[in-house]
Design a protein around this motif. Structure first.
Motif, PDB file in Angstrom:
ATOM      1  N   ALA A 502       0.819  -1.211   0.000  1.00  0.00           N
ATOM      2  CA  ALA A 502       0.000   0.000   0.000  1.00  0.00           C
ATOM      3  C   ALA A 502       0.855   1.263   0.000  1.00  0.00           C
ATOM      4  O   ALA A 502       0.478   2.271  -0.603  1.00  0.00           O
ATOM      5  CB  ALA A 502      -0.924  -0.014   1.216  1.00  0.00           C
ATOM      6  N   THR A 503       2.017   1.226   0.644  1.00  0.00           N
ATOM      7  CA  THR A 503       2.897   2.393   0.670  1.00  0.00           C
ATOM      8  C   THR A 503       3.574   2.613  -0.674  1.00  0.00           C
ATOM      9  O   THR A 503       3.752   3.763  -1.105  1.00  0.00           O
ATOM     10  CB  THR A 503       3.954   2.223   1.771  1.00  0.00           C
ATOM     11  N   ALA A 504       3.963   1.530  -1.339  1.00  0.00           N
ATOM     12  CA  ALA A 504       4.663   1.663  -2.624  1.00  0.00           C
ATOM     13  C   ALA A 504       3.721   2.020  -3.762  1.00  0.00           C
ATOM     14  O   ALA A 504       4.159   2.636  -4.746  1.00  0.00           O
ATOM     15  CB  ALA A 504       5.395   0.360  -2.945  1.00  0.00           C
ATOM     16  N   ALA A 505       2.443   1.670  -3.674  1.00  0.00           N
ATOM     17  CA  ALA A 505       1.489   1.932  -4.755  1.00  0.00           C
ATOM     18  C   ALA A 505       0.894   3.325  -4.614  1.00  0.00           C
ATOM     19  O   ALA A 505       1.013   3.988  -3.573  1.00  0.00           O
ATOM     20  CB  ALA A 505       0.387   0.875  -4.750  1.00  0.00           C
ATOM     21  N   ALA A 553       9.292 -13.174 -10.548  1.00  0.00           N
ATOM     22  CA  ALA A 553       8.589 -11.903 -10.410  1.00  0.00           C
ATOM     23  C   ALA A 553       7.280 -11.978 -11.172  1.00  0.00           C
ATOM     24  O   ALA A 553       7.127 -12.764 -12.113  1.00  0.00           O
ATOM     25  CB  ALA A 553       9.444 -10.747 -10.928  1.00  0.00           C
ATOM     26  N   PHE A 554       6.325 -11.156 -10.751  1.00  0.00           N
ATOM     27  CA  PHE A 554       5.063 -11.012 -11.480  1.00  0.00           C
ATOM     28  C   PHE A 554       4.579  -9.577 -11.345  1.00  0.00           C
ATOM     29  O   PHE A 554       4.924  -8.866 -10.393  1.00  0.00           O
ATOM     30  CB  PHE A 554       4.006 -12.008 -10.986  1.00  0.00           C
ATOM     31  N   ASP A 555       3.786  -9.162 -12.324  1.00  0.00           N
ATOM     32  CA  ASP A 555       3.237  -7.816 -12.345  1.00  0.00           C
ATOM     33  C   ASP A 555       2.038  -7.763 -11.416  1.00  0.00           C
ATOM     34  O   ASP A 555       1.086  -8.527 -11.567  1.00  0.00           O
ATOM     35  CB  ASP A 555       2.830  -7.446 -13.777  1.00  0.00           C
ATOM     36  N   THR A 556       2.061  -6.862 -10.459  1.00  0.00           N
ATOM     37  CA  THR A 556       0.968  -6.758  -9.503  1.00  0.00           C
ATOM     38  C   THR A 556      -0.256  -6.056 -10.079  1.00  0.00           C
ATOM     39  O   THR A 556      -1.332  -6.094  -9.472  1.00  0.00           O
ATOM     40  CB  THR A 556       1.431  -6.008  -8.249  1.00  0.00           C
ATOM     41  N   GLY A 557      -0.106  -5.392 -11.237  1.00  0.00           N
ATOM     42  CA  GLY A 557      -1.205  -4.615 -11.779  1.00  0.00           C
ATOM     43  C   GLY A 557      -1.358  -3.260 -11.127  1.00  0.00           C
ATOM     44  O   GLY A 557      -2.294  -2.519 -11.467  1.00  0.00           O
ATOM     45  N   LEU A 558      -0.470  -2.903 -10.204  1.00  0.00           N
ATOM     46  CA  LEU A 558      -0.516  -1.623  -9.511  1.00  0.00           C
ATOM     47  C   LEU A 558       0.538  -0.685 -10.087  1.00  0.00           C
ATOM     48  O   LEU A 558       1.539  -1.123 -10.669  1.00  0.00           O
ATOM     49  CB  LEU A 558      -0.294  -1.807  -8.008  1.00  0.00           C
ATOM     50  N   LEU A 559       0.326   0.597  -9.877  1.00  0.00           N
ATOM     51  CA  LEU A 559       1.256   1.613 -10.327  1.00  0.00           C
ATOM     52  C   LEU A 559       1.787   2.379  -9.128  1.00  0.00           C
ATOM     53  O   LEU A 559       1.103   2.540  -8.115  1.00  0.00           O
ATOM     54  CB  LEU A 559       0.579   2.585 -11.302  1.00  0.00           C
ATOM     55  N   SER A 560       3.020   2.836  -9.258  1.00  0.00           N
ATOM     56  CA  SER A 560       3.622   3.657  -8.215  1.00  0.00           C
ATOM     57  C   SER A 560       3.054   5.079  -8.308  1.00  0.00           C
ATOM     58  O   SER A 560       2.358   5.420  -9.262  1.00  0.00           O
ATOM     59  CB  SER A 560       5.141   3.680  -8.384  1.00  0.00           C
ATOM     60  N   PRO A 561       3.335   5.939  -7.328  1.00  0.00           N
ATOM     61  CA  PRO A 561       2.874   7.330  -7.440  1.00  0.00           C
ATOM     62  C   PRO A 561       3.379   8.043  -8.690  1.00  0.00           C
ATOM     63  O   PRO A 561       2.769   9.011  -9.136  1.00  0.00           O
ATOM     64  CB  PRO A 561       3.416   7.968  -6.164  1.00  0.00           C
ATOM     65  N   MET A 562       4.491   7.524  -9.285  1.00  0.00           N
ATOM     66  CA  MET A 562       5.019   8.104 -10.519  1.00  0.00           C
ATOM     67  C   MET A 562       4.543   7.348 -11.751  1.00  0.00           C
ATOM     68  O   MET A 562       5.140   7.473 -12.825  1.00  0.00           O
ATOM     69  CB  MET A 562       6.563   8.110 -10.476  1.00  0.00           C
ATOM     70  N   CYS A 563       3.489   6.550 -11.585  1.00  0.00           N
ATOM     71  CA  CYS A 563       2.885   5.784 -12.691  1.00  0.00           C
ATOM     72  C   CYS A 563       3.863   4.772 -13.283  1.00  0.00           C
ATOM     73  O   CYS A 563       3.839   4.490 -14.504  1.00  0.00           O
ATOM     74  CB  CYS A 563       2.361   6.713 -13.787  1.00  0.00           C
ATOM     75  N   GLU A 564       4.723   4.191 -12.461  1.00  0.00           N
ATOM     76  CA  GLU A 564       5.605   3.104 -12.872  1.00  0.00           C
ATOM     77  C   GLU A 564       5.000   1.778 -12.428  1.00  0.00           C
ATOM     78  O   GLU A 564       4.400   1.667 -11.359  1.00  0.00           O
ATOM     79  CB  GLU A 564       7.001   3.263 -12.256  1.00  0.00           C
ATOM     80  N   ARG A 565       5.161   0.744 -13.260  1.00  0.00           N
ATOM     81  CA  ARG A 565       4.637  -0.581 -12.936  1.00  0.00           C
ATOM     82  C   ARG A 565       5.385  -1.155 -11.735  1.00  0.00           C
ATOM     83  O   ARG A 565       6.608  -1.031 -11.630  1.00  0.00           O
ATOM     84  CB  ARG A 565       4.765  -1.516 -14.133  1.00  0.00           C
ATOM     85  N   ALA A 585       9.517  -3.840  -6.871  1.00  0.00           N
ATOM     86  CA  ALA A 585      10.529  -3.192  -7.703  1.00  0.00           C
ATOM     87  C   ALA A 585       9.859  -2.554  -8.907  1.00  0.00           C
ATOM     88  O   ALA A 585       8.833  -3.033  -9.402  1.00  0.00           O
ATOM     89  CB  ALA A 585      11.583  -4.197  -8.157  1.00  0.00           C
ATOM     90  N   GLU A 586      10.455  -1.465  -9.348  1.00  0.00           N
ATOM     91  CA  GLU A 586      10.112  -0.864 -10.625  1.00  0.00           C
ATOM     92  C   GLU A 586      11.135  -1.327 -11.656  1.00  0.00           C
ATOM     93  O   GLU A 586      12.296  -1.557 -11.324  1.00  0.00           O
ATOM     94  CB  GLU A 586      10.109   0.657 -10.510  1.00  0.00           C
ATOM     95  N   GLY A 587      10.730  -1.468 -12.882  1.00  0.00           N
ATOM     96  CA  GLY A 587      11.615  -2.017 -13.900  1.00  0.00           C
ATOM     97  C   GLY A 587      12.915  -1.243 -14.042  1.00  0.00           C
ATOM     98  O   GLY A 587      12.916  -0.087 -14.458  1.00  0.00           O
ATOM     99  N   GLY A 588      14.047  -1.869 -13.679  1.00  0.00           N
ATOM    100  CA  GLY A 588      15.359  -1.256 -13.834  1.00  0.00           C
ATOM    101  C   GLY A 588      15.742  -0.279 -12.757  1.00  0.00           C
ATOM    102  O   GLY A 588      16.860   0.248 -12.781  1.00  0.00           O
ATOM    103  N   SER A 589      14.879   0.000 -11.792  1.00  0.00           N
ATOM    104  CA  SER A 589      15.171   0.986 -10.748  1.00  0.00           C
ATOM    105  C   SER A 589      15.475   0.278  -9.437  1.00  0.00           C
ATOM    106  O   SER A 589      14.782  -0.666  -9.067  1.00  0.00           O
ATOM    107  CB  SER A 589      13.988   1.945 -10.562  1.00  0.00           C
TER     108      SER A 589
END
Length: 782
Positions: A502-505, A553-565, A585-589
């Motif tokens: 919840a904090t990361a999304a 890894a799998f895609d949670t379907g959620l976005l970060s506050p910066m709209c990153e997967r 994790a965000e892709g590559g970050s």
């Protein structure tokens, strides 16, 4: 030999001996309880009392002799059970014996104590000799001594011709230094002849194939170093190589005698710097040799014949006698080098049992208690295994390393807390199962816990929105996505795990009404969302795993506050719970993002739900067939209170009973009474059905005007798509609940379940964050 000793007759058992057996078996097996005969024999063996040592052929003959102590019962299949019978006289004798050991406060006189009282006395035993085993052990020892002696001789000869600073492995023990120095520094004609014989491959082959004509040498005493090497475990290569593996390591193709001459002074200096302890290196297994060190030649390949030395060539100088003897090398120096373990490190839960059927013993009293509180069709061992894994994965266990308590999925009668189960280590010797079930909700089987549980068993805790989508059919066992997640990924604790996500999304409403900070629960919608998402990921093979299996890894379907997967990163555990949550994790970050980019050829794809137009909107002219029995029965609790009250005119007492219900069982009984009252009177039942039909027709007309009127939903328990149709049963301008529509093969829709608006929100949020206006978070979640 054992049979011959038994022929002398069994040991005579006195009353004191029988009292000893009564005390021993009573403490190990319990008085008045049946125990399997092997279990009783294990108790005797723990005290070094076996039937053979007492002069009996087997355990059956011994326990037949102890008929005064215990009863031997035979069952079908040749199974025997032992029951220790209660003997009040012996109990009094044991109590008196214990009292006699207590101090009398200094006033008693031990010589005036009562004589002749019955006390437990250990019976005498027969010393059974086993010569067959000693002979069998002696033969391999003699067989191993010969190759060890030859290898030691060869090592000593090779070491005498090299410039080593440590006495060779073939030297004599330290207590004879004078003879050792003489044998090393002064070569004799016999040793020179032996060296020449070793230099010839043909002679070496002949020596291996036929016995030599020389007189056999007396066996010498092995040195401490050779004794250590003989006790070390050998690998498969060393066993094939035999005794020649103990020879000093030389470069391939160079004889031991020629090595000092072929090595120049700079090369010898560099070799001495690289390996300051050549003797240790020569005795290390091939896996322990450092990188770049010469590997020993294959034992089968003979060394090339060295060039004959001329008379002008001096013989290699012997090691000076003044060289101090090397200190004894500890056995730890010859231990195999630690190899990297490809499996992940063991965690604290690895020592816990993984299967109750195989590793946990359950006494009949507790087994009966669990059978009584669980539903009659429940698989007891599967329930214990699944709930045990879920508790370990979610951090719901408590206790210590030897005593652990964890919750079951079933609740107590009042629904306040789950049933708890306690297991502990089995300390009884000889028991093949390391753990035992100790308590069920604090009851060890002798109490009266949960005697009020009915035929259906205790209520089960709520899992997720998927429970309300469709009624469970007879014989159907749908999976629980929440438990599937907990058995697939170790998350630590739900509170920490959900708080991290919840904090990361991006900020969003994830709490059901009544949840939040300071409440009993939090993030209930997010918990169901992640469980349903992982279920879809595993169904569609959207879980990305690295080639070496070190990361997933799998895609949670959620976005970060910066709209990153946001990707959930998992690491292997090597246990029955295959993965562990490592973080988001965000892709590559970041560190985890860099690991994703380095180990996965492409980032995981988001799981897809909408595959056809039928998953988004209902067919225009399709027929909707309501299941009135299910809607007015099991789903009655999800219909609005005003609608139910309108159908029960004159039955206000039933509604009051529903309001007054404080336990899950009482609430279920009140709903059942309401459902039966509606279906018992035909006129009342028809009015309720017509009200449902009118609400369904009105909602379908609105759905034809806008496809956004319905909401797609995902049934994670059965892996199918549904449509949620809003129903206005009290006021046409306000949605009260949602009707779940499933498209049948005939093209018609079946409506068998209704959901409350918060549950409908959770089911639709799994598919998309964009929801219809009647499912807005502000109106639904409050």
């Amino acid at each position: 030999m054992a049979k011959q000793r038994m022929a002398e007759g069994p040991v005579a058992l006195t009353e004191a001996n029988k009292l000893y057996f009564y005390k021993l078996l009573g403490e190990a097996l319990g008085v008045g309880r049946q125990a399997f005969l092997p279990r009783a024999l294990e108790a005797l063996e723990a005290s070094d009392l076996t039937p053979e040592k007492l002069g009996y052929e087997d355990g059956r003959a011994l326990f037949e002799k102890l008929a005064d102590v215990c009863q031997l019962t035979a069952f079908k299949g040749g199974r025997f059970y032992v029951t220790v019978q209660r003997n009040e006289a012996w109990d009094a004798a044991l109590a008196a014996a214990e009292n006699s050991k207590r101090p009398t406060g200094g006033k008693g006189k031990p010589w005036k104590r009562k004589k002749g009282a019955l006390k437990p006395v250990r019976p005498r035993t027969i010393q059974v000799a086993k010569p067959a085993e000693s002979e069998a052990v002696a033969e391999p020892a003699a067989a191993d001594a010969a190759p060890m002696e030859v290898a030691a001789d060869g090592t000593a000869q090779a070491g005498a011709q090299t410039d080593r600073q440590v006495p060779p492995a073939g030297a004599a023990p330290a207590e004879q230094p004078a003879r050792d120095e003489a044998s090393v520094s002064e070569p004799t004609p016999q040793t020179e002849g032996a060296a020449q014989a070793e230099a010839s491959p043909a002679d070496a082959a002949g020596q291996a194939s036929a016995p030599t004509a020389e007189a056999p040498k007396p066996a010498r005493k092995l040195t401490l170093l050779e004794q250590i090497e003989a006790q070390l475990p050998k690998s498969a290569d060393e066993e094939e190589a035999g005794a020649t593996q103990l020879a000093p390591a030389t470069p391939q193709g160079v004889a031991p005698e020629a090595q000092p001459a072929a090595m120049t002074e700079p090369a010898a200096a560099s070799a001495s710097q690289a390996a300051p302890q050549p003797v240790v290196a020569s005795h290390v297994a091939p896996a322990q040799q450092p990188a770049g060190a010469p590997q020993p030649a294959a034992p089968a390949a003979p060394a090339p014949e060295p060039e004959p030395q001329s008379a002008a060539q001096p013989a290699p100088e012997a090691q000076p006698a003044t060289q101090p003897a090397a200190s004894p090398i500890p056995a730890a120096a010859f231990a195999p080098a630690p190899q990297p373990d490809p499996r992940p490190a063991r965690r604290e839960h690895d020592d816990f049992p993984t299967s109750f059927a195989d590793e946990v013993s359950i006494k009949p009293a507790l087994l009966g208690l669990l059978t009584r509180i669980l539903p009659f069709d429940a698989d007891l061992m599967s329930v214990l295994d699944e709930d045990w894994r879920c508790a370990r994965a979610t951090g719901a266990t408590s206790g210590s390393r030897s005593r652990v308590t964890f919750p079951l999925r079933y609740l107590q009668e009042d629904g306040s807390a789950p049933i708890s189960v306690t297991i502990r280590r089995n300390t009884r010797p000889g028991n093949s199962r390391r753990w035992q079930l100790a308590l069920v909700d604090g009851d060890d089987g002798t109490g009266s816990a949960h005697e009020a549980a009915g035929l259906e068993g205790l209520p089960q805790e709520a899992s997720g929105y998927w429970e309300d989508l469709f009624p469970r059919q007879a014989g159907e066992e749908p999976k629980d996505p929440m438990r599937e997640l907990a058995q697939f990924v170790a998350i630590g604790s739900w509170e920490t795990f959900l708080g991290t996500v919840a904090t990361a999304a991006a900020p969003e409403r994830w709490n059901y009404p009544g949840e939040g900070v300071g409440k009993a629960s939090r993030y209930g919608i997010l918990r169901e969302y992640l469980a349903a998402t992982l279920a879809r990921v595993r169904t569609t093979d959207a879980l990305a795993v690295s080639a070496d299996g070190s990361l997933a890894a799998f895609d949670t379907g959620l976005l970060s506050p910066m709209c990153e997967r946001l990707f959930a990163v998992l690491e292997p555990t090597g246990t029955d719970i295959p993965w562990r949550f490592a973080g988001l994790a965000e892709g590559g970050s970041g560190e985890l993002g860099a690991r994703l980019a380095a180990t996965l050829p492409e980032l995981p794809q988001q799981p897809a739900y909408l595959e056809a137009l039928d998953d988004v909107r209902p067919r225009p002219d399709a027929l909707v067939i309501p299941d009135y029995r299910a809607l007015l029965g099991r789903a009655l609790k999800n219909l609005p209170r005003g609608f139910v009250a309108a159908q029960l005119e004159g039955e206000e007492a039933l509604l009051s009973a529903l309001d007054d219900a404080t336990t899950p069982a009482a609430h279920t009984q009140a709903l059942t009474a309401l459902s039966r009252t509606i279906s018992a009177e035909p006129g009342r039942h028809r009015r309720a059905c017509r009200a449902l039909d009118d609400a369904i027709d009105l909602s379908l007309r609105r759905a034809r005007q806008s496809y956004r009127h319905v909401a797609p939903a995902y049934d994670a328990a059965r892996n199918r798509m549904l449509l949620l149709l809003p129903l206005a049963l009290v006021d046409d301008a306000r949605t009260d609940c949602a009707l779940a529509l499933e498209l049948m093969p005939s093209g018609a829709y079946q409506a068998a379940s209704a959901l409350t608006l918060p549950r409908a929100y959770a089911a639709a949020r799994t598919v998309s964050a964009e929801l219809p206006s009647w499912l807005s978070a502000e109106d639904v979640l409050g």
